[in-house]
Design a protein around this motif. Structure first.
Motif, PDB file in Angstrom:
ATOM      1  N   UNK A 299       0.891  -0.859  -0.366  1.00 40.01           N
ATOM      2  CA  UNK A 299       0.018  -0.123  -0.464  1.00 40.01           C
ATOM      3  C   UNK A 299       1.158   1.816  -0.147  1.00 40.01           C
ATOM      4  N   UNK A 300       1.964   0.740   0.900  1.00 45.44           N
ATOM      5  CA  UNK A 300       2.820   2.409   0.688  1.00 45.44           C
ATOM      6  C   UNK A 300       3.856   2.559  -0.573  1.00 45.44           C
ATOM      7  N   UNK A 301       3.904   1.697  -1.417  1.00 44.90           N
ATOM      8  CA  UNK A 301       4.350   1.593  -2.796  1.00 44.90           C
ATOM      9  C   UNK A 301       3.699   2.299  -3.326  1.00 44.90           C
ATOM     10  N   UNK A 302       2.190   1.964  -3.296  1.00 41.94           N
ATOM     11  CA  UNK A 302       1.191   2.189  -4.763  1.00 41.94           C
ATOM     12  C   UNK A 302       1.141   3.706  -4.298  1.00 41.94           C
ATOM     13  N   UNK A 303       1.050   4.103  -2.668  1.00 42.59           N
ATOM     14  CA  UNK A 303       0.879   5.271  -2.426  1.00 42.59           C
ATOM     15  C   UNK A 303       1.973   6.180  -3.436  1.00 42.59           C
ATOM     16  N   UNK A 304       3.158   5.913  -3.697  1.00 42.18           N
ATOM     17  CA  UNK A 304       4.479   6.591  -4.229  1.00 42.18           C
ATOM     18  C   UNK A 304       4.041   6.796  -5.600  1.00 42.18           C
ATOM     19  N   UNK A 305       3.428   5.410  -5.814  1.00 40.53           N
ATOM     20  CA  UNK A 305       3.069   5.224  -7.582  1.00 40.53           C
ATOM     21  C   UNK A 305       2.431   5.528  -8.277  1.00 40.53           C
ATOM     22  N   UNK A 306       1.471   5.831  -7.710  1.00 41.24           N
ATOM     23  CA  UNK A 306       0.360   6.637  -7.922  1.00 41.24           C
ATOM     24  C   UNK A 306       0.601   7.818  -8.796  1.00 41.24           C
ATOM     25  N   UNK A 307       0.866   9.094  -7.629  1.00 39.95           N
ATOM     26  CA  UNK A 307       1.060  10.033  -8.925  1.00 39.95           C
ATOM     27  C   UNK A 307       2.391  10.296  -9.594  1.00 39.95           C
ATOM     28  N   UNK A 308       3.112   9.529 -10.298  1.00 40.16           N
ATOM     29  CA  UNK A 308       3.409   9.073 -11.517  1.00 40.16           C
ATOM     30  C   UNK A 308       2.633   8.462 -12.127  1.00 40.16           C
ATOM     31  N   UNK A 309       1.811   7.870 -11.787  1.00 41.86           N
ATOM     32  CA  UNK A 309       1.297   6.895 -13.028  1.00 41.86           C
ATOM     33  C   UNK A 309       0.391   8.423 -13.353  1.00 41.86           C
ATOM     34  N   UNK A 310      -0.589   8.815 -13.037  1.00 43.69           N
ATOM     35  CA  UNK A 310      -1.068  10.073 -13.381  1.00 43.69           C
ATOM     36  C   UNK A 310      -0.176  11.368 -13.665  1.00 43.69           C
ATOM     37  N   UNK A 311       0.682  11.113 -13.402  1.00 44.99           N
ATOM     38  CA  UNK A 311       2.108  12.738 -14.462  1.00 44.99           C
ATOM     39  C   UNK A 311       2.061  11.800 -15.906  1.00 44.99           C
ATOM     40  N   UNK A 312       1.852  10.594 -16.038  1.00 44.11           N
ATOM     41  CA  UNK A 312       2.281   9.883 -17.255  1.00 44.11           C
ATOM     42  C   UNK A 312       1.427  10.032 -17.950  1.00 44.11           C
ATOM     43  N   UNK A 313       0.387   9.876 -17.530  1.00 42.77           N
ATOM     44  CA  UNK A 313      -1.280  10.000 -18.675  1.00 42.77           C
ATOM     45  C   UNK A 313      -1.373  11.713 -18.607  1.00 42.77           C
TER      46      UNK A 313
END
Length: 357
Positions: A299-313
């Motif tokens: 959950x902690x890792x997903x919390x960090x990766x979500x903003x990166x994915x949103x920026x890429x989209x």
């Protein structure tokens, strides 16, 4: 035949001057004495000394000692001046100094004798006749099962004996409930309070409640009193530590990392990336805690990766709109050709001067 003149020359003449009681007696030495409190009746307090300058061996220097005040607790010998107690109820905590008035009179106290008076101070020294008294009859305290070397409770006491002496200084003892040595208690030298610490962690699964008995004593033994040392119960409630806090989540989760600062700094350092092998290597070993801890780590890792994915989209969407915008601009530049772009004239103009004959 001897004449009167010859007799006067040879016979010595002694003139005896009869002493007149013209000097009152005087006190000699200090008039400050000390006696322990609660001493038995008849205990010697001290000796009052006096002198008289009149002729020795006469009644003029025969002094009688009497107490003008203080005779309810003390008495004085009329000839020697020795002061003694008449009671065993002298209590320093009620009154630490007694002042008595002493009268000395020559002529053995006859009404025509000369006299003088002065005050004598009798101080009572302290004995340990008052045990420490607790301010409350019991205490309740809570501790988590993984805690150690933590101050749990301050236990104040009152002691009427002389402050900062061995009769006043407290000494606390855990008399029951500490068979496994999980607790310790010491005395605060400034406040004379008992400081109760948890010295070894408790296990909630083994016990969730510990009943201690704390006894307050003094450095010195009790003396001159029928009182005994007092004890009070202290109930220690043991709290179970949450599995998430006890497992890997406590070490990795950015929002609840409150313990093990070196581990937190190592995992959050920008130069030390966290891998899944590190996550599993730090497992405490229990299956339930491992599963919950790993899920919390993901959950902690997903919390960090979500903003990166949103920026890429967002970047891809912007790129798509830019391409569409470019196609529209090309269509506008084609003019009235029906949508067919004009072919650029790339041939060089003819030089009329170069081809004339």
């Amino acid at each position: 035949m001897h004449t009167n003149a010859e007799l006067d020359e040879k016979a010595p003449l002694r003139v005896i001057v009869d002493d007149v009681n013209d000097n009152a007696p005087e006190f000699v030495g200090p008039l400050h004495f000390t006696v322990p409190e609660h001493c038995s009746a008849g205990t010697v307090v001290g000796v009052v000394s006096a002198t008289d300058r009149d002729q020795i061996g006469t009644d003029h220097v025969k002094i009688k000692y009497t107490l003008v005040s203080g005779s309810d607790m003390f008495t004085i010998h009329p000839e020697t001046g020795v002061i003694t107690t008449t009671t065993n109820t002298l209590d320093r905590e009620l009154k630490d100094n007694h002042v008595v008035t002493v009268k000395i009179q020559d002529m053995n106290g006859a009404p025509n004798g000369l006299f003088a008076t002065s005050t004598a101070t009798i101080a009572l020294s302290d004995i340990n006749d008052n045990p420490p008294a607790f301010m409350k009859s019991s205490y309740n305290v809570t501790v988590q099962e993984d805690e150690s070397e933590k101050l749990l409770l301050r236990i104040p006491v009152q002691d009427k004996d002389l402050i900062n002496t061995s009769n006043w200084m407290s000494k606390f003892v855990i008399t029951k409930g500490n068979e496994n040595g999980n607790f310790r208690i010491v005395t605060d030298p400034q406040t004379n309070e008992g400081l109760l610490y948890i010295s070894k962690p408790l296990d909630y699964e083994k016990t969730n409640d510990v009943q201690l008995q704390i006894t307050a004593q003094n450095v010195a033994s009790l003396n001159g009193s029928s009182a005994t040392w007092q004890s009070i119960p202290v109930n220690v409630n043991v709290e179970k530590v949450d599995a998430v806090r006890a497992g890997l989540g406590q070490q990795i989760g950015p929002s609840i990392l409150t313990r093990d600062p070196p581990t937190r700094r190592a995992l959050t350092s920008p130069h030390t990336p966290t891998t899944f092998s590190q996550l599993f290597s730090q497992s405490p070993g229990r299956e339930q805690q491992t599963a919950r801890s790993v899920s919390f780590g993901l959950l902690g890792i997903m919390t960090v990766l979500c903003p990166v994915v949103l920026l890429l989209l967002l970047f891809l969407v912007l790129a798509f709109f830019c391409l569409k915008k470019r196609e529209k601009l090309q269509l506008y530049d084609s003019g009235d050709t029906g949508g067919i772009p004009l072919k650029a004239n790339t041939e060089a103009p003819e030089d009329s001067t170069a081809w004339e004959y």
